[in-house]
Motif scaffolding. Structure first.
Motif, PDB file in Angstrom:
ATOM      1  N   GLN A   5       1.035  -1.206   0.073  1.00  0.00           N
ATOM      2  CA  GLN A   5      -0.003   0.088  -0.166  1.00  0.00           C
ATOM      3  C   GLN A   5       1.045   1.394   0.298  1.00  0.00           C
ATOM      4  N   LEU A   6       0.661   2.031  -0.764  1.00  0.00           N
ATOM      5  CA  LEU A   6       1.332   3.327  -0.989  1.00  0.00           C
ATOM      6  C   LEU A   6       0.347   4.556  -0.676  1.00  0.00           C
ATOM      7  N   PRO A   7       0.857   5.690  -0.227  1.00  0.00           N
ATOM      8  CA  PRO A   7      -0.072   6.858   0.252  1.00  0.00           C
ATOM      9  C   PRO A   7      -1.372   7.057  -0.838  1.00  0.00           C
ATOM     10  N   HIS A   8      -1.111   7.073  -2.189  1.00  0.00           N
ATOM     11  CA  HIS A   8      -1.928   7.547  -3.390  1.00  0.00           C
ATOM     12  C   HIS A   8      -2.704   6.438  -4.028  1.00  0.00           C
ATOM     13  N   ASP A   9      -2.617   5.313  -3.299  1.00  0.00           N
ATOM     14  CA  ASP A   9      -3.257   4.208  -3.991  1.00  0.00           C
ATOM     15  C   ASP A   9      -4.703   4.556  -4.138  1.00  0.00           C
ATOM     16  N   ASP A  10      -5.403   4.864  -2.877  1.00  0.00           N
ATOM     17  CA  ASP A  10      -6.877   5.032  -3.018  1.00  0.00           C
ATOM     18  C   ASP A  10      -7.115   6.207  -3.809  1.00  0.00           C
ATOM     19  N   TYR A  11      -6.315   7.211  -3.935  1.00  0.00           N
ATOM     20  CA  TYR A  11      -6.540   8.415  -4.991  1.00  0.00           C
ATOM     21  C   TYR A  11      -6.738   7.675  -6.384  1.00  0.00           C
ATOM     22  N   ILE A  12      -5.769   7.145  -6.646  1.00  0.00           N
ATOM     23  CA  ILE A  12      -5.515   6.832  -8.005  1.00  0.00           C
ATOM     24  C   ILE A  12      -6.744   5.876  -8.515  1.00  0.00           C
ATOM     25  N   ASP A  13      -7.072   5.040  -7.540  1.00  0.00           N
ATOM     26  CA  ASP A  13      -8.284   3.954  -7.734  1.00  0.00           C
ATOM     27  C   ASP A  13      -9.493   4.984  -8.052  1.00  0.00           C
ATOM     28  N   GLU A  17     -11.545   4.888 -11.413  1.00  0.00           N
ATOM     29  CA  GLU A  17     -13.225   4.372 -11.375  1.00  0.00           C
ATOM     30  C   GLU A  17     -13.895   5.581 -12.185  1.00  0.00           C
ATOM     31  N   ALA A  18     -13.659   6.913 -12.101  1.00  0.00           N
ATOM     32  CA  ALA A  18     -14.379   7.942 -12.639  1.00  0.00           C
ATOM     33  C   ALA A  18     -14.277   7.853 -13.924  1.00  0.00           C
ATOM     34  N   TYR A 108      -4.025  17.242  -6.065  1.00  0.00           N
ATOM     35  CA  TYR A 108      -4.949  16.514  -5.438  1.00  0.00           C
ATOM     36  C   TYR A 108      -6.351  16.704  -6.234  1.00  0.00           C
ATOM     37  N   ALA A 109      -6.505  16.941  -7.503  1.00  0.00           N
ATOM     38  CA  ALA A 109      -7.770  17.155  -8.160  1.00  0.00           C
ATOM     39  C   ALA A 109      -8.745  16.019  -7.843  1.00  0.00           C
ATOM     40  N   SER A 110      -9.866  16.610  -8.004  1.00  0.00           N
ATOM     41  CA  SER A 110     -10.977  15.652  -7.837  1.00  0.00           C
ATOM     42  C   SER A 110     -11.090  14.810  -9.008  1.00  0.00           C
ATOM     43  N   PRO A 111     -11.564  13.480  -8.956  1.00  0.00           N
ATOM     44  CA  PRO A 111     -11.700  12.464 -10.085  1.00  0.00           C
ATOM     45  C   PRO A 111     -12.233  13.123 -10.835  1.00  0.00           C
ATOM     46  N   ASP A 112     -13.490  13.885 -10.786  1.00  0.00           N
ATOM     47  CA  ASP A 112     -14.619  14.677 -11.806  1.00  0.00           C
ATOM     48  C   ASP A 112     -13.807  15.558 -12.583  1.00  0.00           C
ATOM     49  N   ALA A 113     -12.626  16.314 -11.831  1.00  0.00           N
ATOM     50  CA  ALA A 113     -11.915  17.505 -12.412  1.00  0.00           C
ATOM     51  C   ALA A 113     -10.890  16.651 -13.584  1.00  0.00           C
ATOM     52  N   ILE A 114     -10.474  15.531 -13.160  1.00  0.00           N
ATOM     53  CA  ILE A 114      -9.291  14.711 -14.111  1.00  0.00           C
ATOM     54  C   ILE A 114     -10.346  14.170 -15.405  1.00  0.00           C
ATOM     55  N   VAL A 115     -11.444  13.865 -14.917  1.00  0.00           N
ATOM     56  CA  VAL A 115     -12.366  13.474 -16.216  1.00  0.00           C
ATOM     57  C   VAL A 115     -12.563  14.760 -17.141  1.00  0.00           C
ATOM     58  N   THR A 148     -10.454  20.126  -5.665  1.00  0.00           N
ATOM     59  CA  THR A 148      -9.741  18.948  -5.091  1.00  0.00           C
ATOM     60  C   THR A 148     -10.700  17.744  -4.424  1.00  0.00           C
ATOM     61  N   TRP A 149      -9.902  16.706  -4.255  1.00  0.00           N
ATOM     62  CA  TRP A 149     -10.491  15.397  -4.132  1.00  0.00           C
ATOM     63  C   TRP A 149     -11.158  15.611  -2.471  1.00  0.00           C
ATOM     64  N   GLU A 150     -12.253  15.002  -2.275  1.00  0.00           N
ATOM     65  CA  GLU A 150     -12.800  15.359  -0.903  1.00  0.00           C
ATOM     66  C   GLU A 150     -11.828  14.721   0.205  1.00  0.00           C
ATOM     67  N   ARG A 151     -10.763  13.666  -0.068  1.00  0.00           N
ATOM     68  CA  ARG A 151      -9.964  13.223   0.738  1.00  0.00           C
ATOM     69  C   ARG A 151      -8.538  13.868   0.668  1.00  0.00           C
ATOM     70  N   HIS A 152      -8.405  15.055  -0.130  1.00  0.00           N
ATOM     71  CA  HIS A 152      -7.240  15.406  -0.151  1.00  0.00           C
ATOM     72  C   HIS A 152      -6.284  16.007   1.089  1.00  0.00           C
ATOM     73  N   ALA A 153      -7.069  16.218   2.354  1.00  0.00           N
ATOM     74  CA  ALA A 153      -6.090  16.410   3.376  1.00  0.00           C
ATOM     75  C   ALA A 153      -5.582  15.291   3.759  1.00  0.00           C
ATOM     76  N   GLU A 154      -6.209  14.222   3.941  1.00  0.00           N
ATOM     77  CA  GLU A 154      -5.713  12.909   4.359  1.00  0.00           C
ATOM     78  C   GLU A 154      -4.753  12.488   3.574  1.00  0.00           C
ATOM     79  N   LEU A 155      -5.052  12.554   2.085  1.00  0.00           N
ATOM     80  CA  LEU A 155      -3.815  12.132   1.085  1.00  0.00           C
ATOM     81  C   LEU A 155      -2.621  12.974   1.260  1.00  0.00           C
ATOM     82  N   ASN A 156      -2.894  14.165   1.388  1.00  0.00           N
ATOM     83  CA  ASN A 156      -1.531  15.396   1.626  1.00  0.00           C
ATOM     84  C   ASN A 156      -0.809  14.634   2.845  1.00  0.00           C
ATOM     85  N   ALA A 157      -1.437  14.412   3.993  1.00  0.00           N
ATOM     86  CA  ALA A 157      -0.863  14.020   5.123  1.00  0.00           C
ATOM     87  C   ALA A 157       0.077  12.856   4.970  1.00  0.00           C
TER      88      ALA A 157
END
Length: 169
Positions: A5-13, A17-18, A108-115, A148-157
């Motif tokens: 597990q790496l810090p950014h796995d959930d974000y990239i997932d 998905e989006a 840490y853009a939201s998945p919708d922003a990436i789309v 930004t992604w709703e979990r950006h603070a957690e991801l950044n930490a």
């Protein structure tokens, strides 16, 4: 994805998905931690988008999305500053890719922003840069896309903790 597990796995997932839901579909998505010049590590992800899934394979090769989080350790030597960034590049027929271009989204853009940004690349609203303009997009003056992604603070930490550990080892 990697087995550890790496810090950014959930974000990239979430981004994958989006993209799968909205198109184009993800052909391959990987996360990792890499080293540059054998000196320090950084976090990265590479997502290959299938242009055939949106009817564009004949007109354009698959598109790569690249996400990186750098420690900033060597920013004074031309390496990226500390933090995240998104880029895109078109794959070439030989498997290499064009020069990566910054994607006009937050790190840490939201998945919708990436789309939305990918749609603008596909439509030609955002044109790729090249070596001569240091990967800055062309034809886009619409500023940063999305939020930004709703979990950006957690991801950044998590990325910061990983970066601190890398910088001291």
């Amino acid at each position: 994805m990697t087995t550890r597990q790496l810090p950014h796995d959930d974000y990239i997932d979430a981004v994958c998905e989006a993209l799968d839901k909205a198109g184009p579909e993800v052909k391959d998505g990987r996360t990792g931690d890499c080293e540059t010049r054998g000196t320090y590590c950084y976090l990265n992800a590479v997502i290959e988008l299938d242009m055939l899934s949106v009817g564009l394979q004949d007109e354009r090769n698959n598109l790569l999305l690249i996400w990186e989080w750098h420690t900033g350790t060597e920013a004074d030597h031309g390496e990226p500053a500390r933090g995240p960034q998104w880029q895109f590049a078109e794959l070439k027929d030989d498997g290499s890719n064009e020069y990566p271009t910054d994607l006009p989204v937050l790190g840490y853009a939201s998945p919708d922003a990436i789309v939305e940004a990918v749609r603008k690349v596909i439509s030609g609203d955002i044109l790729p840069g090249d070596f001569f303009n240091v990967g800055q997009w062309r034809g886009w003056d619409g500023g940063i896309i999305g939020d930004t992604w709703e979990r950006h603070a957690e991801l950044n930490a998590a990325c910061e903790a990983w970066g601190t550990d890398e910088s001291t080892s």
